[in-house]
Design an enzyme around this catalytic site. Structure first.
Site, mmCIF file in Angstrom:
data_model
loop_
_atom_site.group_PDB
_atom_site.id
_atom_site.type_symbol
_atom_site.label_atom_id
_atom_site.label_comp_id
_atom_site.label_asym_id
_atom_site.label_seq_id
_atom_site.Cartn_x
_atom_site.Cartn_y
_atom_site.Cartn_z
ATOM 1 N N ASP A 133 7.910 -5.462 2.153
ATOM 2 C CA ASP A 133 9.143 -4.749 1.811
ATOM 3 C C ASP A 133 10.173 -5.640 1.115
ATOM 4 O OD1 ASP A 133 8.067 -2.497 3.155
ATOM 5 O OD2 ASP A 133 8.735 -3.355 5.054
ATOM 6 N N GLN A 150 2.132 -5.657 1.196
ATOM 7 C CA GLN A 150 2.596 -6.267 2.448
ATOM 8 C C GLN A 150 3.223 -7.645 2.135
ATOM 9 O OE1 GLN A 150 -0.949 -4.874 2.707
ATOM 10 N NE2 GLN A 150 0.293 -3.050 2.894
ATOM 11 N N LYS A 176 8.735 -5.825 -4.095
ATOM 12 C CA LYS A 176 7.736 -6.256 -5.098
ATOM 13 C C LYS A 176 7.486 -5.191 -6.160
ATOM 14 C CE LYS A 176 4.762 -6.690 -1.773
ATOM 15 N NZ LYS A 176 5.602 -6.560 -0.588
ATOM 16 N N GLY A 210 4.238 0.585 0.521
ATOM 17 C CA GLY A 210 5.182 1.554 -0.035
ATOM 18 C C GLY A 210 6.018 0.834 -1.062
ATOM 19 N N HIS A 211 5.776 1.115 -2.340
ATOM 20 C CA HIS A 211 6.498 0.417 -3.396
ATOM 21 C C HIS A 211 7.454 1.391 -4.085
ATOM 22 C CE1 HIS A 211 3.025 -2.716 -3.515
ATOM 23 N NE2 HIS A 211 3.852 -2.900 -2.529
HETATM 24 P P1 IMP Z 1 -1.496 -1.713 9.213
HETATM 25 O O1 IMP Z 1 -1.498 -2.451 7.923
HETATM 26 O O2 IMP Z 1 -1.207 -0.239 9.071
HETATM 27 O O3 IMP Z 1 -2.724 -1.987 10.045
HETATM 28 O O4 IMP Z 1 -0.260 -2.277 10.090
HETATM 29 C C1 IMP Z 1 -0.235 -3.616 10.581
HETATM 30 C C2 IMP Z 1 1.158 -4.217 10.496
HETATM 31 O O5 IMP Z 1 1.515 -4.393 9.136
HETATM 32 C C3 IMP Z 1 2.266 -3.347 11.102
HETATM 33 O O6 IMP Z 1 3.255 -4.188 11.657
HETATM 34 C C4 IMP Z 1 2.837 -2.623 9.904
HETATM 35 O O7 IMP Z 1 4.178 -2.216 10.112
HETATM 36 C C5 IMP Z 1 2.759 -3.726 8.866
HETATM 37 N N1 IMP Z 1 2.686 -3.212 7.491
HETATM 38 C C6 IMP Z 1 1.635 -2.643 6.870
HETATM 39 N N2 IMP Z 1 1.936 -2.327 5.596
HETATM 40 C C7 IMP Z 1 3.215 -2.725 5.413
HETATM 41 C C8 IMP Z 1 4.090 -2.718 4.274
HETATM 42 O O8 IMP Z 1 3.746 -2.278 3.171
HETATM 43 N N3 IMP Z 1 5.327 -3.233 4.471
HETATM 44 C C9 IMP Z 1 5.716 -3.769 5.662
HETATM 45 N N4 IMP Z 1 4.934 -3.817 6.736
HETATM 46 C C10 IMP Z 1 3.689 -3.302 6.614
#
Ligand code: IMP
Length: 431
Positions: free
Chosen positions: A14, A225, A17, A41-42
């Site tokens: 977040d 991420q 990017k 989420g971009h």
């Molecule tokens: P998962 O990727 O859904 O398995 O989630 C694992 C961890 O990564 C959790 O803490 C999510 O909140 C975090 N996470 C996954 N995708 C994002 C992102 O795009 N931005 C911020 N945190 C993320």
């Protein structure tokens, strides 16, 4: 031209990017996503119009740019089709410009059910996943039983593979997780529909990229991420299930490491995190509340509130060398406007010792106390600044301090959500 550029987050995701990728694709012919899935989420804002992308690369809003989804990405076909439809409703010709690797693992509805059932079973130890099936899909890939996008094109093979896989998932759901099983025949029917809808877009991405690179065209690799969520280098087990670091740009898209010449590390001017896990500089006071409300810190994928805190230079410095960051981009500087004093964490105190590098173990990290450097804040707005000299002196000093601590040149500063609220001091695609 300097060659090809990787853009990635060096915090917990977040960092903004998507906006930076969209901006830099002005200089690129192709954009490649190389890891993660629709957990990302971009958010892009162009001329006041907002677009949120989850799986489609952020180059899609530039009509001349080709968008690739590399083998390192786990693909939920229904989410991809929904995103393509939404883009097409907005008048963007998405279908002819998106290319998906036939080696991408497919996220099935049973992966989503497993992700959510496991989180429920973890109770207070839940990771706080996005519930999109990301982890279970990567598990199946590593266990060599996953379904890949290319298989959607061969119905008989796909049918028997899906039946076998969903039977296994149903066993786990029923026997281990006390959850409902899925109708395997319905999943097969969905796969058939996905194969028909997506077949023109499923290609050998590595080979397409080889041709593009041979022709001397510039490629941008778009991370999702952030580094602190990397499966190996992040705050394990509170991480995502892929490598979010720069090396994955090569392995997750099928190019060699010498292809990557510039690595842009994107950092927010403060820190945020969604989901569980240690966060040494987290704020629970009115400043944290200010960052959350002024920064609109709600997850772009799940809508969950993000946890907010001061800039953590200890974690970010490690992230910079893990990725060989040689270009720095600081976003959301404007959110700090009006904060009387700003703080930067430059060390951790753990059991009486002063650490300059974060401990690997999450339990130790959760016991670390941040050591802060305090700097004067600034009152005047930073939004819309076109040159560093337009910024209040204190804001400039803050940026210079971040670049010094992270040992990387400051190339881009973002002071608002719109494409135009950006200062490019040096184009990472330039010399
Ligand atoms: P998962 O990727 O859904 O398995 O989630 C694992 C961890 O990564 C959790 O803490 C999510 O909140 C975090 N996470 C996954 N995708 C994002 C992102 O795009 N931005 C911020 N945190 C993320």
């Amino acid at each position: 031209m300097a060659g090809n550029v990787v853009v990635l987050g060096i915090q917990w995701g977040d960092e903004g990017k998507g906006k930076i990728v969209d901006l830099l694709t002005e200089s690129a012919h192709a954009v490649v996503r190389f890891q993660g899935g629709h957990n990302a989420g971009h958010t892009l804002v162009i001329g006041g119009t907002k677009t949120v992308l989850h799986l489609v690369p952020s180059g899609i809003l530039r009509p001349e740019v080709r968008c690739f989804v590399g083998n390192g990405v786990v693909v939920a076909p229904d989410a991809l089709l929904a995103e393509i439809n939404e883009l097409e409703l907005a008048g963007i010709d998405a279908r002819s410009r998106i290319f998906i690797s036939s080696a991408c693992p497919v996220i099935l509805p049973s992966h989503v059910a497993l992700d959510q059932a496991r989180e429920r079973a973890r109770g207070s130890n839940a990771i706080g996943t996005t519930g999109r099936g990301i982890g279970p899909a990567y598990e199946d890939k590593a266990a060599r039983r996953g379904l890949r996008m290319g298989e959607l094109l061969d119905l008989p093979t796909c049918t028997s593979h899906v039946l076998e896989l969903v039977e296994y998932h149903n066993f786990l759901l029923r026997k281990l997780l006390n959850s409902d099983a899925l109708d395997a025949a319905a999943v097969v029917a969905q796969c058939q529909m996905w194969g028909e809808a997506l077949s023109p877009m499923i290609v050998d991405v590595a080979s397409e990229l080889e041709s593009i690179l041979k022709a001397g065209e510039a490629v941008l690799f778009e991370g999702a991420q952030g580094t602190l969520l990397d499966i190996d280098h992040g705050t394990y087990p509170f991480v995502t299930s892929s490598n979010t670091t720069a090396g994955a740009a090569a392995s997750g898209s099928g190019v060699g490491p010498r292809t990557l010449s510039r690595v842009v590390g994107v950092v927010k001017a403060y820190t945020t995190r969604v989901g569980s896990g240690p966060f040494p500089t987290e704020l629970f006071d009115s400043v944290g509340g200010h960052l959350a409300s002024k920064g609109h810190e709600l997850g772009a994928t799940t809508g969950r509130p993000r946890r907010c805190g001061w800039f953590d230079a200890v974690a970010a410095r490690r992230a910079c060398w893990l990725n060989s960051v040689n270009s720095l981009c600081v976003t959301k500087l404007d959110v700090l406007d009006g904060v009387p004093q700003v703080q930067i964490c430059t060390g951790y105190r753990l059991d009486g010792a002063l650490l300059e590098t974060p401990p690997i173990d999450s339990r130790a990290l959760s016991r670390c106390e941040p050591v802060y450097e305090v700097m004067p804040g600034w009152e005047q707005p930073t939004a819309g600044a076109k040159r560093l000299s337009d910024l209040p002196t204190a804001a400039r000093c803050y940026l210079e301090r971040l670049a010094t601590l992270l040992e990387a040149p400051l190339d881009i500063v973002s002071t608002g959500p719109d494409r135009q609220d950006t200062m490019v001091l040096r184009n990472p695609f330039g010399q």
